[in-house]
Design an enzyme around this catalytic site. Structure first.
Site, short mmCIF file in Angstrom:
data_model
loop_
_atom_site.label_atom_id
_atom_site.label_comp_id
_atom_site.label_asym_id
_atom_site.label_seq_id
_atom_site.Cartn_x
_atom_site.Cartn_y
_atom_site.Cartn_z
N CYS A 51 0.81 -1.23 0.00
CA CYS A 51 0.00 0.00 0.00
C CYS A 51 0.84 1.28 0.00
O CYS A 51 0.32 2.36 -0.23
CB CYS A 51 -0.95 0.00 1.18
SG CYS A 51 -2.15 -1.34 1.09
N HIS A 61 -3.06 7.44 2.22
CA HIS A 61 -3.47 6.15 1.65
C HIS A 61 -4.81 5.76 2.27
O HIS A 61 -4.97 5.77 3.49
CB HIS A 61 -2.40 5.09 1.95
CG HIS A 61 -2.92 3.70 1.82
ND1 HIS A 61 -3.57 3.26 0.69
CD2 HIS A 61 -2.94 2.66 2.69
CE1 HIS A 61 -3.96 2.01 0.87
NE2 HIS A 61 -3.58 1.63 2.07
N ASN A 101 -10.19 0.40 -0.14
CA ASN A 101 -8.72 0.46 -0.11
C ASN A 101 -8.21 -0.16 -1.41
O ASN A 101 -8.35 -1.36 -1.63
CB ASN A 101 -8.24 -0.33 1.12
CG ASN A 101 -6.72 -0.36 1.26
OD1 ASN A 101 -5.99 -0.09 0.30
ND2 ASN A 101 -6.25 -0.69 2.44
O1 UT7 Z 1 -3.75 -0.81 3.51
C1 UT7 Z 1 -2.67 -0.80 4.37
C2 UT7 Z 1 -2.75 -1.71 5.50
N1 UT7 Z 1 -4.07 -1.95 6.00
C3 UT7 Z 1 -4.57 -1.22 6.98
O2 UT7 Z 1 -4.02 -0.22 7.39
C4 UT7 Z 1 -5.81 -1.74 7.65
C5 UT7 Z 1 -5.61 -1.73 9.14
N2 UT7 Z 1 -6.65 -2.37 9.93
C6 UT7 Z 1 -7.95 -2.01 9.91
O3 UT7 Z 1 -8.36 -1.16 9.14
C7 UT7 Z 1 -8.86 -2.63 10.92
O4 UT7 Z 1 -8.10 -3.33 11.87
C8 UT7 Z 1 -9.93 -3.59 10.32
C9 UT7 Z 1 -10.95 -2.80 9.51
C10 UT7 Z 1 -9.26 -4.63 9.45
C11 UT7 Z 1 -10.68 -4.28 11.45
O5 UT7 Z 1 -11.27 -3.32 12.31
P1 UT7 Z 1 -11.05 -3.38 13.88
O6 UT7 Z 1 -11.84 -2.32 14.46
O7 UT7 Z 1 -9.55 -3.37 14.12
O8 UT7 Z 1 -11.66 -4.78 14.24
P2 UT7 Z 1 -10.96 -6.02 14.93
O9 UT7 Z 1 -10.06 -6.73 13.99
O10 UT7 Z 1 -10.41 -5.58 16.25
O11 UT7 Z 1 -12.21 -6.92 15.18
C12 UT7 Z 1 -13.27 -6.51 16.05
C13 UT7 Z 1 -14.40 -7.52 15.93
C14 UT7 Z 1 -13.89 -8.97 15.98
O12 UT7 Z 1 -14.85 -9.72 16.67
P3 UT7 Z 1 -14.62 -10.10 18.23
O13 UT7 Z 1 -13.31 -10.83 18.28
O14 UT7 Z 1 -14.57 -8.78 18.95
O15 UT7 Z 1 -15.82 -10.94 18.54
C15 UT7 Z 1 -13.87 -9.40 14.55
O16 UT7 Z 1 -14.03 -10.77 14.39
O17 UT7 Z 1 -15.01 -7.38 14.65
C16 UT7 Z 1 -15.05 -8.65 13.98
N3 UT7 Z 1 -14.96 -8.42 12.54
C17 UT7 Z 1 -16.05 -8.19 11.79
N4 UT7 Z 1 -17.35 -8.15 12.10
C18 UT7 Z 1 -18.21 -7.88 11.11
C19 UT7 Z 1 -13.86 -8.37 11.77
N5 UT7 Z 1 -14.21 -8.12 10.50
C20 UT7 Z 1 -15.57 -8.02 10.49
C21 UT7 Z 1 -16.51 -7.76 9.49
N6 UT7 Z 1 -17.81 -7.70 9.83
N7 UT7 Z 1 -16.16 -7.55 8.19
#
Ligand code: UT7
Length: 361
Positions: free
Chosen positions: A111, A253, A283
């Site tokens: 990215c 980005h 993204n």
């Molecule tokens: O492009 C360059 C590199 N990429 C980035 O910079 C992306 C960086 N990361 C992110 O943008 C975020 O971490 C994500 C969007 C990928 C995830 O968001 P988050 O707020 O960090 O969520 P999380 O991974 O901490 O997950 C929170 C909860 C989890 O459930 P539990 O364990 O709390 O029960 C996940 O399983 O959300 C769940 N979850 C979802 N729920 C519904 C993860 N993805 C989804 C989804 N829909 N698509």
């Protein structure tokens, strides 16, 4: 005033097919509300079967040349999703653009790829190695995303953006004043497609699913993205002696709206100077900064010459920032080129561009 590279053309290509959050909820355990709240994304684009990164790159590269009214003498293509493992995609893109025998190479900085490619290209201009490099960021991310992985499938989309540079001086709109790049391979496991290389080789069917697709440890990547983009942005601004409050266009980005807000808040860039299109295209990795710049241009809220901060973070881990002034360009958008399409002379390109209405963002 000193000699430097100047952005003189901006082009984009977005596939027509739109995938909404609702489309994804039909096959994944997710919701429109979760995706919007956690990422800011409402829809993304996806290529039709048979359309490759090269097809998007040719269109965006052609569009940037039309926007500039001149042709490139060097091609740098940033991509995570090349047309094939070998050879690089850039030489074929250059050939299809009618750029006979110009140097052409791919950059794999995920990215951060666009900022890496921009940094390389502007250094080549300053070193006298070329005069008009074409910098393309192009991705067909849907080719490496696991459609069953809700952690990534809701985030990424396909697209391409490109800028053409020329030799100029630091007082001109579009001048590239400084680029800062960095990496930390200690975090290489946080964003990966593990299989298919020399460490885990083999035919696709022999590589387990987990290693075949793109995987991301979202939470840790999020933390690192905010920290690295903020420090990299501060360091490039220090180099050119611009205060964050003097920035009139912040284009990060498009990783996640919350990441972009956190970085801009930490830097102290006012809300009215933040630009992005993550809601519309998701993204798009190496393509995201030029796509967001074209979208920002269309808003007519930025004047040529305005102090502009570009910043990115991605797999590797890699990061980079650029201090530029807003270019005096009219962006051009073209649809993907078919795999066999060869672009003709500049006159043909101009005719083609005029005949093609800009795609809606
Ligand atoms: O492009 C360059 C590199 N990429 C980035 O910079 C992306 C960086 N990361 C992110 O943008 C975020 O971490 C994500 C969007 C990928 C995830 O968001 P988050 O707020 O960090 O969520 P999380 O991974 O901490 O997950 C929170 C909860 C989890 O459930 P539990 O364990 O709390 O029960 C996940 O399983 O959300 C769940 N979850 C979802 N729920 C519904 C993860 N993805 C989804 C989804 N829909 N698509």
């Amino acid at each position: 005033m000193s000699e430097c590279a100047v952005i003189c053309g901006l082009g984009t290509c977005l596939p027509e097919r739109v995938i909404t959050n609702e489309d994804l909820t039909a096959r994944l355990d997710t919701s429109d509300e979760w995706i919007r709240r956690r990422t800011g994304i409402q829809r993304r684009r996806m290529v039709d079967p048979g359309t490759s990164t090269g097809d998007l790159a040719v269109a965006a590269g052609q569009a940037a040349q039309v926007s500039a009214g001149r042709s490139a003498d060097f091609v740098v293509l940033a991509t995570t999703t090349p047309d094939r493992p070998c050879p690089a995609t850039a030489p074929e893109v250059a050939h299809r653009l009618g750029l006979t025998e110009v140097p052409a190479l791919d950059i794999a900085a995920v990215c951060s790829g666009f900022v890496y490619a921009l940094g390389l290209a502007e250094a080549l201009v300053r070193a006298g190695a070329c005069d008009q490099p074409l910098v393309i960021g192009a991705e067909v991310y849907t080719s490496i995303i696991d459609p069953q992985d809700r952690n990534t499938a809701v985030i990424f989309g396909d697209g391409a953006g490109a800028v053409l540079l020329r030799r100029g001086d630091s007082g001109e709109p579009g001048a590239i004043h400084a680029v800062e790049l960095g990496s930390s391979g200690a975090g290489s496991d946080l964003i990966t497609v593990a299989g298919g290389g020399s460490r885990i080789p083999g035919r696709e069917q022999q590589v387990p699913r987990e290693q075949r697709y793109f995987r991301m440890q979202g939470r840790e990547v999020y933390r690192q993205a905010v920290a690295r983009m903020t420090s990299s942005a501060r360091s490039v601004l220090d180099r050119v002696q611009w205060s964050p409050s003097s920035v009139r266009a912040f284009v990060g980005h498009q990783a996640n709206q919350r990441i972009l807000d956190a970085v801009a808040d930490r830097l102290g860039v006012s809300k009215c100077y933040r630009f992005g299109n993550i809601a519309e295209v998701g993204n798009t990795a190496a393509a995201s900064i030029p796509l967001a710049m074209a979208d920002a241009s269309a808003s007519n809220r930025i004047h040529p010459g305005a102090p502009t901060l570009l910043t990115a973070f991605g797999g590797g881990l890699t990061w980079g920032s650029a201090a530029v002034t807003w270019p005096d360009v009219v962006p051009v958008s073209l649809p993907p080129k078919s795999p066999t399409a060869l672009c003709g002379s500049m006159t043909d390109r101009e005719t083609d561009a005029v005949a093609t209405a800009p795609q809606p963002h």
